[in-house]
Design a protein around this motif. Structure first.
Motif: not given
Length: 249
Positions: A6-9, A78-83, A115-121
């Motif tokens: 996940l962290l290297s994607l 955090h990157t989910c539009g439905v959320c 990985p964007y979700d990791v940064i945002l969280a």
């Protein structure tokens, strides 16, 4: 997906996922028989339930009475539009109508689709626990501009992917304007950089998040659980009748 995977994607390759890798917005007409309302529960003297925030053993952030008889859990990205849609349709009602009664507590748990979700969280969790849900909600309220930010500087993002982990996320947040976004909402850029440089804490967060999502068999976002039972649907029109059937008013 392993933590290291996940962290290297590559982040550039994940841009389309932010638009489609979350659950659909299925809804019903909400015709669910209402149960008897549960009487309101008074908060401790001088407090309001909407100001009470608890970090749960599962790693979620719960707002409301920790002993509320009705507990609603949302697994969200955090990157989910439905959320994002739920954050603007359901959460204001939950937090302004149901949580203050002490009968309902609302818990947000992470799901990392990229990985964007990791940064945002990490940035949302960087300050006081009371700020986590408000910051998350502001990210979802600005979902489209946030997605545009994440796609705004592909060369810098690509270059940041080659940095050590304790430099990579801060560089990406700088390049995409996320540090500035959070700084405008009370989290200083220095605070953000420090949190994003703590690779051990980030890896622990990813491990905990993945383990809990796997345990509850969460495969999409948002996913809701009401008193431990999965809710069949993602829209507020589905969730609210379930709260009412459980006794919320």
């Amino acid at each position: 997906m392993t933590v290291s995977r996940l962290l290297s994607l590559p982040l550039l390759a994940l841009a389309p996922l932010m638009l489609v890798a979350c659950g659909d917005d299925a809804a019903t007409d909400g015709t669910v028989a209402r149960g008897e309302p549960i009487p309101a529960i008074a908060p401790p003297a001088g407090q309001q339930w909407s100001d009470v925030v608890t970090i749960t053993p599962e790693g979620g952030y719960m707002v409301g009475n920790p002993d509320a008889p009705i507990k609603l859990v949302e697994y969200a990205s955090h990157t989910c539009g439905v959320c994002a849609r739920f954050a603007t349709t359901g959460k204001p009602v939950i937090k302004q109508k149901y949580v203050p009664t002490g009968v309902v507590a609302f818990e947000q748990r992470e799901v990392f689709l990229n990985p964007y979700d990791v940064i945002l969280a990490t940035l949302a969790q960087c300050g006081a626990k009371e700020q986590f849900q408000p910051l998350s909600d502001q990210v979802w309220e600005e979902h489209d501009p946030i997605v545009a930010l994440l796609q705004s500087n592909p060369q810098a993002v690509q270059a940041a992917e080659n940095l050590p982990l304790n430099q990579r996320f801060a560089a990406i947040a700088e390049a995409t304007g996320l540090l500035e976004f959070f700084a405008a909402r009370g989290l200083s850029a220095d605070q953000g950089r420090a949190c994003l440089a703590d690779s051990a804490k980030i890896e622990a967060l990813v491990n905990t998040t993945k383990a809990q999502a796997d345990k509850d068999k969460v495969t999409g976002t948002p996913t809701f659980f009401l008193n431990g039972q999965r809710v069949d649907g993602t829209a507020w029109e589905v969730v609210e009748p379930q709260l009412q059937r459980a006794g919320a008013r």
